[in-house]
Design a protein around this motif. Structure first.
Motif, PDB file in Angstrom:
ATOM      1  N   TRP A  79      -7.492  29.855  19.951  1.00  0.00           N
ATOM      2  CA  TRP A  79      -8.230  31.044  20.415  1.00  0.00           C
ATOM      3  C   TRP A  79      -8.184  32.125  19.340  1.00  0.00           C
ATOM      4  N   ILE A  80      -6.991  32.373  18.784  1.00  0.00           N
ATOM      5  CA  ILE A  80      -6.843  33.406  17.773  1.00  0.00           C
ATOM      6  C   ILE A  80      -7.683  33.082  16.539  1.00  0.00           C
ATOM      7  N   ALA A  81      -7.626  31.834  16.094  1.00  0.00           N
ATOM      8  CA  ALA A  81      -8.422  31.439  14.932  1.00  0.00           C
ATOM      9  C   ALA A  81      -9.909  31.633  15.199  1.00  0.00           C
ATOM     10  N   SER A  82     -10.334  31.313  16.402  1.00  0.00           N
ATOM     11  CA  SER A  82     -11.747  31.443  16.757  1.00  0.00           C
ATOM     12  C   SER A  82     -12.149  32.906  16.867  1.00  0.00           C
ATOM     13  N   GLY A  83     -11.314  33.705  17.537  1.00  0.00           N
ATOM     14  CA  GLY A  83     -11.652  35.106  17.753  1.00  0.00           C
ATOM     15  C   GLY A  83     -11.706  35.914  16.465  1.00  0.00           C
ATOM     16  N   TYR A  84     -10.883  35.556  15.514  1.00  0.00           N
ATOM     17  CA  TYR A  84     -10.839  36.309  14.257  1.00  0.00           C
ATOM     18  C   TYR A  84     -11.769  35.737  13.189  1.00  0.00           C
ATOM     19  N   TRP A 103     -16.449  24.000  17.777  1.00  0.00           N
ATOM     20  CA  TRP A 103     -15.271  23.983  18.643  1.00  0.00           C
ATOM     21  C   TRP A 103     -14.749  25.404  18.890  1.00  0.00           C
ATOM     22  N   MET A 104     -14.961  26.305  17.938  1.00  0.00           N
ATOM     23  CA  MET A 104     -14.521  27.682  18.112  1.00  0.00           C
ATOM     24  C   MET A 104     -15.321  28.382  19.203  1.00  0.00           C
ATOM     25  N   HIS A 105     -16.627  28.156  19.199  1.00  0.00           N
ATOM     26  CA  HIS A 105     -17.462  28.726  20.256  1.00  0.00           C
ATOM     27  C   HIS A 105     -17.021  28.193  21.625  1.00  0.00           C
ATOM     28  N   ILE A 113     -11.295  41.388  19.137  1.00  0.00           N
ATOM     29  CA  ILE A 113     -11.864  42.094  17.996  1.00  0.00           C
ATOM     30  C   ILE A 113     -13.278  41.604  17.712  1.00  0.00           C
ATOM     31  N   GLY A 114     -14.155  42.539  17.444  1.00  0.00           N
ATOM     32  CA  GLY A 114     -15.547  42.217  17.176  1.00  0.00           C
ATOM     33  C   GLY A 114     -16.390  42.046  18.420  1.00  0.00           C
ATOM     34  N   ALA A 115     -15.736  41.944  19.574  1.00  0.00           N
ATOM     35  CA  ALA A 115     -16.457  41.769  20.839  1.00  0.00           C
ATOM     36  C   ALA A 115     -16.288  42.975  21.747  1.00  0.00           C
ATOM     37  N   PRO A 155     -15.567  35.448  12.013  1.00  0.00           N
ATOM     38  CA  PRO A 155     -16.869  36.056  12.325  1.00  0.00           C
ATOM     39  C   PRO A 155     -17.775  35.069  13.056  1.00  0.00           C
ATOM     40  N   ALA A 156     -18.523  35.585  14.021  1.00  0.00           N
ATOM     41  CA  ALA A 156     -19.326  34.713  14.888  1.00  0.00           C
ATOM     42  C   ALA A 156     -20.234  33.780  14.097  1.00  0.00           C
ATOM     43  N   ALA A 157     -20.842  34.286  13.024  1.00  0.00           N
ATOM     44  CA  ALA A 157     -21.777  33.463  12.252  1.00  0.00           C
ATOM     45  C   ALA A 157     -21.080  32.329  11.510  1.00  0.00           C
TER      46      ALA A 157
END
Length: 223
Positions: free
Chosen positions: A62-67, A76-78, A122-124, A69-71
């Motif tokens: 989750w942490i790796a995915s959240g940090y 698997w992160m999404h 962060i970012g959301a 950038p969305a692009a």
């Protein structure tokens, strides 16, 4: 139309006064929502019972995915962030957050902490800008939202000025992360004396229910 996000975090499934071993916090939150809808039946209510179905705990993935950038996220992160996305979307839709939560060991139950960890992202829901004196940038301050914390505790004296006020880790534990997102207005109502039973508990319940009704009127007038 006003949208309420109604969250219950108690492990107890029923309502005090109605079910054996029922939850006081669920009783307060249900009373708030039913009182609100009695006056405004067309308002929307989003309900999430995290006491019965707790959100997932934050993991390394989750942490790796959240940090990331969305692009730049891998598929698997999404997927990892789908639940967080859903919970954040519910807050974005809401005008009033109604959180029913008991005090467990002076703080919040684990399901509410997991919910907070999933929505503080962060970012959301917030950003971090090192050029500012206060580097935290709320991303949910685009319109005013109110939070109503409806709680219960076994003892008493946890309110401002009370003899156990410094032991209340529940209220600031909810208020502080929500303020980080831009939700800075919080109203609190609590049932005390849950372990005392008898007249002390009965009077606390009656006062809390009456305060909930008054608070509904105040918030509807403000809305």
């Amino acid at each position: 139309m006003t949208t309420l996000l109604h969250i219950d975090a108690s492990a107890r499934p029923g309502l005090s006064g109605t079910h054996a071993h029922g939850s006081h916090s669920r009783r307060l939150s249900q009373h708030f929502v039913s009182t609100w809808r009695a006056a405004r039946p067309d308002d929307e209510v989003i309900y999430r019972d995290i006491g019965a179905t707790p959100p997932s705990h934050v993991t390394g993935e989750w942490i790796a995915s959240g940090y990331t950038p969305a692009a730049e996220r891998e598929p698997w992160m999404h997927a990892v962030l789908v639940e967080s996305d859903t919970l954040i979307a519910e807050i974005r839709r809401a005008d009033v957050l109604v959180i029913g939560v008991p005090m467990y060991n002076f703080g919040m139950p684990a399901p509410l902490k997991s919910w907070i960890d999933n929505v503080v992202r962060i970012g959301a829901t917030f950003d971090f800008d090192r050029s500012r004196e206060n580097p935290y940038v709320p991303l949910l301050a685009e319109r005013h939202r109110r939070t109503v914390l409806l709680s219960s505790c076994g003892s008493s004296g946890y309110g401002p000025g009370g003899f156990q006020a410094g032991m209340d880790l529940l209220t600031p534990g909810v208020a502080t992360p929500l303020a980080l997102l831009g939700l800075t207005e919080m109203h609190s109502v609590a049932i005390e004396h849950a372990e005392d039973h008898g007249d002390l508990l009965d009077r606390s319940i009656a006062a809390a229910l009456a305060r909930v009704e008054a608070l509904v009127g105040e918030l509807q007038a403000a809305a």
